[in-house]
Design a protein around this motif. Structure first.
Motif, PDB file in Angstrom:
ATOM      1  N   LEU A 188      -4.077   2.504  -2.226  1.00  0.00           N
ATOM      2  CA  LEU A 188      -3.558   2.144  -3.544  1.00  0.00           C
ATOM      3  C   LEU A 188      -2.304   1.292  -3.396  1.00  0.00           C
ATOM      4  N   ARG A 194      -4.737  13.764  -5.457  1.00  0.00           N
ATOM      5  CA  ARG A 194      -5.230  13.250  -6.743  1.00  0.00           C
ATOM      6  C   ARG A 194      -5.104  14.337  -7.812  1.00  0.00           C
ATOM      7  N   SER A 200       0.835  -1.205   0.000  1.00  0.00           N
ATOM      8  CA  SER A 200       0.000   0.000   0.000  1.00  0.00           C
ATOM      9  C   SER A 200       0.870   1.256   0.000  1.00  0.00           C
ATOM     10  N   VAL A 205       1.312  -0.585  -4.875  1.00  0.00           N
ATOM     11  CA  VAL A 205       2.450  -0.397  -5.780  1.00  0.00           C
ATOM     12  C   VAL A 205       3.389  -1.585  -5.650  1.00  0.00           C
ATOM     13  N   ILE A 225       2.620   6.391 -11.606  1.00  0.00           N
ATOM     14  CA  ILE A 225       1.942   5.088 -11.532  1.00  0.00           C
ATOM     15  C   ILE A 225       0.433   5.237 -11.404  1.00  0.00           C
ATOM     16  N   HIS A 226      -0.012   6.173 -10.546  1.00  0.00           N
ATOM     17  CA  HIS A 226      -1.446   6.280 -10.252  1.00  0.00           C
ATOM     18  C   HIS A 226      -2.057   7.624 -10.673  1.00  0.00           C
ATOM     19  N   ASP A 227      -1.358   8.339 -11.553  1.00  0.00           N
ATOM     20  CA  ASP A 227      -1.866   9.629 -12.051  1.00  0.00           C
ATOM     21  C   ASP A 227      -2.210  10.560 -10.888  1.00  0.00           C
ATOM     22  N   LEU A 228      -1.246  10.757 -10.001  1.00  0.00           N
ATOM     23  CA  LEU A 228      -1.415  11.618  -8.836  1.00  0.00           C
ATOM     24  C   LEU A 228      -0.586  12.892  -9.003  1.00  0.00           C
ATOM     25  N   LEU A 246      -5.904   7.519  -0.598  1.00  0.00           N
ATOM     26  CA  LEU A 246      -4.739   7.228  -1.434  1.00  0.00           C
ATOM     27  C   LEU A 246      -3.868   6.140  -0.810  1.00  0.00           C
ATOM     28  N   LEU A 268       5.206   7.676  -7.798  1.00  0.00           N
ATOM     29  CA  LEU A 268       3.814   7.447  -7.405  1.00  0.00           C
ATOM     30  C   LEU A 268       2.857   8.241  -8.289  1.00  0.00           C
TER      31      LEU A 268
END
Length: 323
Positions: free
Chosen positions: A286, A323, A260, A288, A307-310, A283, A304
């Motif tokens: 999520l 986000r 996480s 990884v 990877i997660h469009d943050l 968040l 990060l």
């Protein structure tokens, strides 16, 4: 034999039984707790156990018995014309006397004087390495706290927060146990890492030797080198192959395996001078996978974000992930 002598004989018999039990390769926390109750209830228990343990460790008993078998009278005179059974009995008595004369036991020392208790703290952002009284080495990540209790019969660590890598000095007589509040790890001599991720989750990785992980309610695992486990509440997850001879965080890296973001951020915050906070607590759930250079928080935050469009930003006293 009067009542007082009978009482001392009973204590010595109990002490001898405990020496035998504590010399076995592994024993569980329940046995250790039972032993602690017995040893602390009467100073005479401590004295008797110390005598019996000294006999076990010194080798004097074996030498004395070998001398008796060889016909050595240990400098004690006896009737040369005594019957064979009497001569043998005398030799056995002489062997016992020789052992007793070899031992130097500080009988006046009470239980408290034989116990070493210490507390260790590593400030956030700074790792710390320490050597325990038994010779074991511990590398603590930033923000780690632990209490250590060393006795002639046990080695106990209470890991209160953070993460620690233990390189345990091998001993035949004393196991080494780490209590994390939710689980415990017991070894004789090995190298392993324990991470207190949150109030419920513990991660154990083994780099050398064998450990026993006890999570209560009859849940127990034996982990050989190269294996790891994550225990959180009722959840148990086997980790991927554990490589190398020490955890990556010591060199500034973190290996994530469906880990996480909450756990990764926690790792960052142990070593970073500026804390990382998440604008949205969700968040943290999520996941990884990969190898992250935690010694460079901004590089990790960039990864990060990709990877997660943050998004992330640096403020005066913190990093903010959103986000």
């Amino acid at each position: 034999m009067n009542a007082q002598h009978q009482e001392f004989d009973a204590i010595d018999r109990q002490a001898a039984q405990w020496v035998d039990r504590m010399n076995r390769p592994l024993h569980d926390a329940e046995v250790a707790a039972e032993f602690d109750r017995w040893i602390m209830q009467d100073p005479r228990n401590v004295e008797s156990y110390a005598r019996m343990q000294a006999i076990w460790q010194s080798g004097g008993l074996q030498n004395a018995l070998e001398g008796a078998e060889a016909g050595d009278d240990f400098g004690l005179s006896h009737d040369a014309e005594a019957p064979g059974w009497a001569a043998q009995a005398w030799k056995q008595f002489a062997a016992f006397a020789a052992v007793a004369l070899c031992l130097v036991v500080l009988v006046s020392i009470g239980a408290r004087a034989m116990v070493s208790e210490s507390s260790y703290v590593a400030a956030r952002g700074i790792s710390r390495e320490t050597v325990l009284p038994d010779g074991s080495k511990v590398r603590m990540s930033g923000g780690t706290r632990m209490n250590v209790r060393i006795t002639p019969w046990s080695r106990e660590v209470a890991l209160l927060s953070g993460e620690a890598f233990f390189d345990v000095a091998h001993e035949k007589l004393r196991t080494f146990s780490v209590d994390t509040g939710k689980s415990s790890v017991t070894v004789l001599g090995t190298a392993f890492d324990i991470d207190l991720v949150d109030a419920e989750t513990r991660v154990v990785r083994v780099y050398r030797g064998l450990v026993s992980v006890d999570a209560g309610a009859g849940r127990r695992w034996r982990l050989p080198a190269g294996n790891g486990i994550e225990v959180g509440g009722d959840r148990v997850r086997s980790l991927g192959e554990v490589r190398g001879d020490h955890p990556g965080w010591i060199d500034g890296w973190f290996d994530a395996d469906d880990t996480s973001i909450q756990q990764l951020v926690q790792r960052l915050n142990r070593g970073s001078s500026l804390p990382v906070v998440m604008a949205d607590p969700g968040l943290g759930n999520l996941l990884v996978t990969g190898r992250f250079q935690t010694s460079d928080p901004e590089l990790v935050l960039e990864a990060l974000a990709a990877i997660h469009d943050l998004h992330w930003r640096k403020e005066q006293a913190r990093y903010v992930l959103s986000r």
